[in-house]
Design a protein around this motif. Structure first.
Motif, PDB file in Angstrom:
ATOM      1  N   ALA A 103      18.339  38.209  19.250  1.00 52.22           N
ATOM      2  CA  ALA A 103      17.027  37.663  19.648  1.00 52.22           C
ATOM      3  C   ALA A 103      17.338  36.251  19.975  1.00 52.22           C
ATOM      4  CB  ALA A 103      16.225  37.598  18.533  1.00 52.22           C
ATOM      5  N   ALA A 104      18.222  35.482  19.493  1.00 54.53           N
ATOM      6  CA  ALA A 104      18.688  33.885  19.994  1.00 54.53           C
ATOM      7  C   ALA A 104      19.181  34.069  21.367  1.00 54.53           C
ATOM      8  CB  ALA A 104      19.226  33.362  18.805  1.00 54.53           C
ATOM      9  N   LEU A 105      19.932  34.983  21.551  1.00 49.61           N
ATOM     10  CA  LEU A 105      20.685  34.912  22.918  1.00 49.61           C
ATOM     11  C   LEU A 105      19.766  35.741  23.967  1.00 49.61           C
ATOM     12  CD1 LEU A 105      24.213  35.320  21.945  1.00 49.61           C
ATOM     13  CD2 LEU A 105      23.140  33.192  22.526  1.00 49.61           C
ATOM     14  N   GLY A 106      19.071  36.834  23.522  1.00 48.86           N
ATOM     15  CA  GLY A 106      18.431  37.688  24.360  1.00 48.86           C
ATOM     16  C   GLY A 106      17.013  37.168  25.099  1.00 48.86           C
ATOM     17  N   GLY A 107      16.499  36.346  24.072  1.00 53.89           N
ATOM     18  CA  GLY A 107      15.186  35.438  24.542  1.00 53.89           C
ATOM     19  C   GLY A 107      15.390  34.668  26.036  1.00 53.89           C
ATOM     20  N   PRO A 108      16.184  33.798  25.791  1.00 54.63           N
ATOM     21  CA  PRO A 108      16.429  32.945  26.842  1.00 54.63           C
ATOM     22  C   PRO A 108      17.017  33.782  28.105  1.00 54.63           C
ATOM     23  CG  PRO A 108      17.193  31.685  24.990  1.00 54.63           C
ATOM     24  CD  PRO A 108      17.026  33.095  24.609  1.00 54.63           C
ATOM     25  N   LEU A 109      17.870  34.774  27.832  1.00 51.49           N
ATOM     26  CA  LEU A 109      18.283  35.454  28.778  1.00 51.49           C
ATOM     27  C   LEU A 109      17.326  36.515  29.739  1.00 51.49           C
ATOM     28  CD1 LEU A 109      21.901  36.950  27.403  1.00 51.49           C
ATOM     29  CD2 LEU A 109      21.531  35.122  29.405  1.00 51.49           C
ATOM     30  N   LEU A 111      14.108  35.390  29.922  1.00 55.80           N
ATOM     31  CA  LEU A 111      13.465  34.330  30.814  1.00 55.80           C
ATOM     32  C   LEU A 111      14.346  34.171  31.951  1.00 55.80           C
ATOM     33  CD1 LEU A 111      12.165  32.054  28.125  1.00 55.80           C
ATOM     34  CD2 LEU A 111      10.760  33.963  29.255  1.00 55.80           C
ATOM     35  N   PHE A 112      15.509  33.819  31.830  1.00 53.21           N
ATOM     36  CA  PHE A 112      16.215  33.533  33.165  1.00 53.21           C
ATOM     37  C   PHE A 112      16.414  34.644  33.991  1.00 53.21           C
ATOM     38  CE2 PHE A 112      20.806  32.890  34.873  1.00 53.21           C
ATOM     39  CZ  PHE A 112      20.294  31.484  35.515  1.00 53.21           C
ATOM     40  N   ALA A 113      16.369  36.025  33.554  1.00 49.24           N
ATOM     41  CA  ALA A 113      16.377  37.108  34.431  1.00 49.24           C
ATOM     42  C   ALA A 113      15.262  37.211  35.074  1.00 49.24           C
ATOM     43  CB  ALA A 113      16.925  38.327  33.726  1.00 49.24           C
ATOM     44  N   CYS A 114      14.024  36.824  34.407  1.00 43.55           N
ATOM     45  CA  CYS A 114      12.887  36.895  35.426  1.00 43.55           C
ATOM     46  C   CYS A 114      12.747  35.961  36.478  1.00 43.55           C
ATOM     47  CB  CYS A 114      11.586  36.692  34.216  1.00 43.55           C
ATOM     48  SG  CYS A 114      11.398  38.437  32.979  1.00 43.55           S
ATOM     49  N   ILE A 115      13.437  34.617  36.218  1.00 45.16           N
ATOM     50  CA  ILE A 115      13.224  33.531  37.148  1.00 45.16           C
ATOM     51  C   ILE A 115      14.230  33.980  38.305  1.00 45.16           C
ATOM     52  CG2 ILE A 115      13.949  31.373  37.552  1.00 45.16           C
ATOM     53  CD1 ILE A 115      12.803  30.603  34.587  1.00 45.16           C
ATOM     54  N   GLN A 118      12.416  36.693  40.392  1.00 45.38           N
ATOM     55  CA  GLN A 118      11.192  36.414  40.857  1.00 45.38           C
ATOM     56  C   GLN A 118      10.076  37.083  40.333  1.00 45.38           C
ATOM     57  OE1 GLN A 118      11.591  35.395  45.002  1.00 45.38           O
ATOM     58  NE2 GLN A 118      13.064  33.908  44.863  1.00 45.38           N
ATOM     59  N   GLN A 119      10.237  37.775  39.123  1.00 41.58           N
ATOM     60  CA  GLN A 119       9.110  38.581  38.767  1.00 41.58           C
ATOM     61  C   GLN A 119       8.058  37.587  37.991  1.00 41.58           C
ATOM     62  OE1 GLN A 119       9.255  41.729  38.439  1.00 41.58           O
ATOM     63  NE2 GLN A 119      11.163  41.831  39.591  1.00 41.58           N
ATOM     64  N   GLU A 120       6.823  38.180  38.136  1.00 46.11           N
ATOM     65  CA  GLU A 120       5.754  37.503  37.603  1.00 46.11           C
ATOM     66  C   GLU A 120       5.852  37.156  35.944  1.00 46.11           C
ATOM     67  OE1 GLU A 120       0.899  37.849  36.968  1.00 46.11           O
ATOM     68  OE2 GLU A 120       2.110  39.242  38.140  1.00 46.11           O
ATOM     69  N   MET A 121       5.820  36.009  35.531  1.00 51.25           N
ATOM     70  CA  MET A 121       6.019  35.595  33.981  1.00 51.25           C
ATOM     71  C   MET A 121       4.651  35.803  33.315  1.00 51.25           C
ATOM     72  SD  MET A 121       9.112  34.373  33.670  1.00 51.25           S
ATOM     73  CE  MET A 121       9.338  33.143  32.601  1.00 51.25           C
ATOM     74  N   THR A 122       4.363  37.187  32.822  1.00 50.88           N
ATOM     75  CA  THR A 122       3.393  37.428  32.214  1.00 50.88           C
ATOM     76  C   THR A 122       3.465  36.746  30.713  1.00 50.88           C
ATOM     77  OG1 THR A 122       4.149  39.424  31.493  1.00 50.88           O
ATOM     78  CG2 THR A 122       3.038  39.464  33.616  1.00 50.88           C
ATOM     79  N   TRP A 123       2.183  36.681  29.911  1.00 50.99           N
ATOM     80  CA  TRP A 123       2.183  36.542  28.632  1.00 50.99           C
ATOM     81  C   TRP A 123       2.998  36.778  27.789  1.00 50.99           C
ATOM     82  CZ3 TRP A 123       0.899  39.153  24.433  1.00 50.99           C
ATOM     83  CH2 TRP A 123       0.109  40.347  24.526  1.00 50.99           C
ATOM     84  N   TRP A 124       3.353  38.188  27.864  1.00 53.26           N
ATOM     85  CA  TRP A 124       4.293  38.859  26.851  1.00 53.26           C
ATOM     86  C   TRP A 124       5.627  38.811  27.258  1.00 53.26           C
ATOM     87  CZ3 TRP A 124       7.579  42.744  28.498  1.00 53.26           C
ATOM     88  CH2 TRP A 124       7.334  43.332  29.614  1.00 53.26           C
ATOM     89  N   GLY A 129      10.347  36.172  25.300  1.00 55.60           N
ATOM     90  CA  GLY A 129      11.437  35.388  25.335  1.00 55.60           C
ATOM     91  C   GLY A 129      11.432  34.090  24.409  1.00 55.60           C
ATOM     92  N   LEU A 130      10.516  33.567  24.247  1.00 49.43           N
ATOM     93  CA  LEU A 130      10.412  32.238  23.475  1.00 49.43           C
ATOM     94  C   LEU A 130      10.353  32.428  21.922  1.00 49.43           C
ATOM     95  CD1 LEU A 130       7.972  29.762  25.042  1.00 49.43           C
ATOM     96  CD2 LEU A 130      10.407  29.622  24.914  1.00 49.43           C
ATOM     97  N   GLY A 131       9.545  33.318  21.737  1.00 48.38           N
ATOM     98  CA  GLY A 131       9.553  34.049  20.258  1.00 48.38           C
ATOM     99  C   GLY A 131      10.712  34.699  19.789  1.00 48.38           C
ATOM    100  N   GLY A 132      11.611  35.179  20.556  1.00 51.00           N
ATOM    101  CA  GLY A 132      12.862  35.776  20.087  1.00 51.00           C
ATOM    102  C   GLY A 132      13.882  34.925  19.945  1.00 51.00           C
TER     103      GLY A 132
END
Length: 162
Positions: A103-109, A111-115, A118-124, A129-132
């Protein structure tokens, strides 16, 4: 630059790489000031001393690509060679620790993969990402051990134990 200095540099550059002939050197040029036989006027017979009695200085010139760091020992014995023992294996991690790292490494990864894609950053995605990251980090910090047993808390000021 003065002309005599330019002439001296031109002479040095012109003679670069050539070795002087020992028969053409004068008394000052062959390392013995004022004498050609090696004995000095002070009465000491030493090829390393000048007329003033001070020893001449010398330096070592190494060929290109060689030097003191290229030295190899003459014998091939490895006497006194230290080989460290095999380190102990890492302790096995329990399932909670593995998921906390995920969770600690996968959450930021995530978010980075979505950026990057260029995927839409939905609320979930943001919540996951942040909660993980925050949940995994908090779990790892809460489960840290400081190497002390529970019995060590009875006398914290006893100092060094020999």
């Amino acid at each position: 630059m003065p002309e005599d200095e330019e002439a001296a540099w031109a002479e040095i550059v012109a003679g670069y790489g050539e070795e002087p002939d020992a028969t053409t050197l004068g008394p000052e040029e062959d390392g013995r000031a004022g004498t050609s036989s090696g004995s000095t006027a002070t009465g000491t017979d030493g090829p390393g001393e000048a007329d003033t009695g001070t020893p001449l200085r010398s330096f070592t010139v190494y060929a290109a690509g060689t030097g003191p760091r290229d030295w190899q020992p003459e014998d091939d014995e490895d006497e006194g060679h230290f080989e460290p023992p095999e380190p102990p294996p890492l302790p096995e991690a329990d399932t909670t620790t593995k998921f906390a790292w995920l969770a600690a490494l996968g959450g930021p990864l995530l978010l980075f993969a979505c950026i990057l894609t260029q995927q839409e950053m939905t609320w979930w995605i943001i919540t996951l990402g942040l909660g993980g990251f925050l949940g995994g980090f908090a779990t790892l910090v809460a489960r840290m051990r400081d190497g002390r047993d529970d019995d060590d808390w009875d006398d914290p000021g006893r100092g060094a134990v020999v």
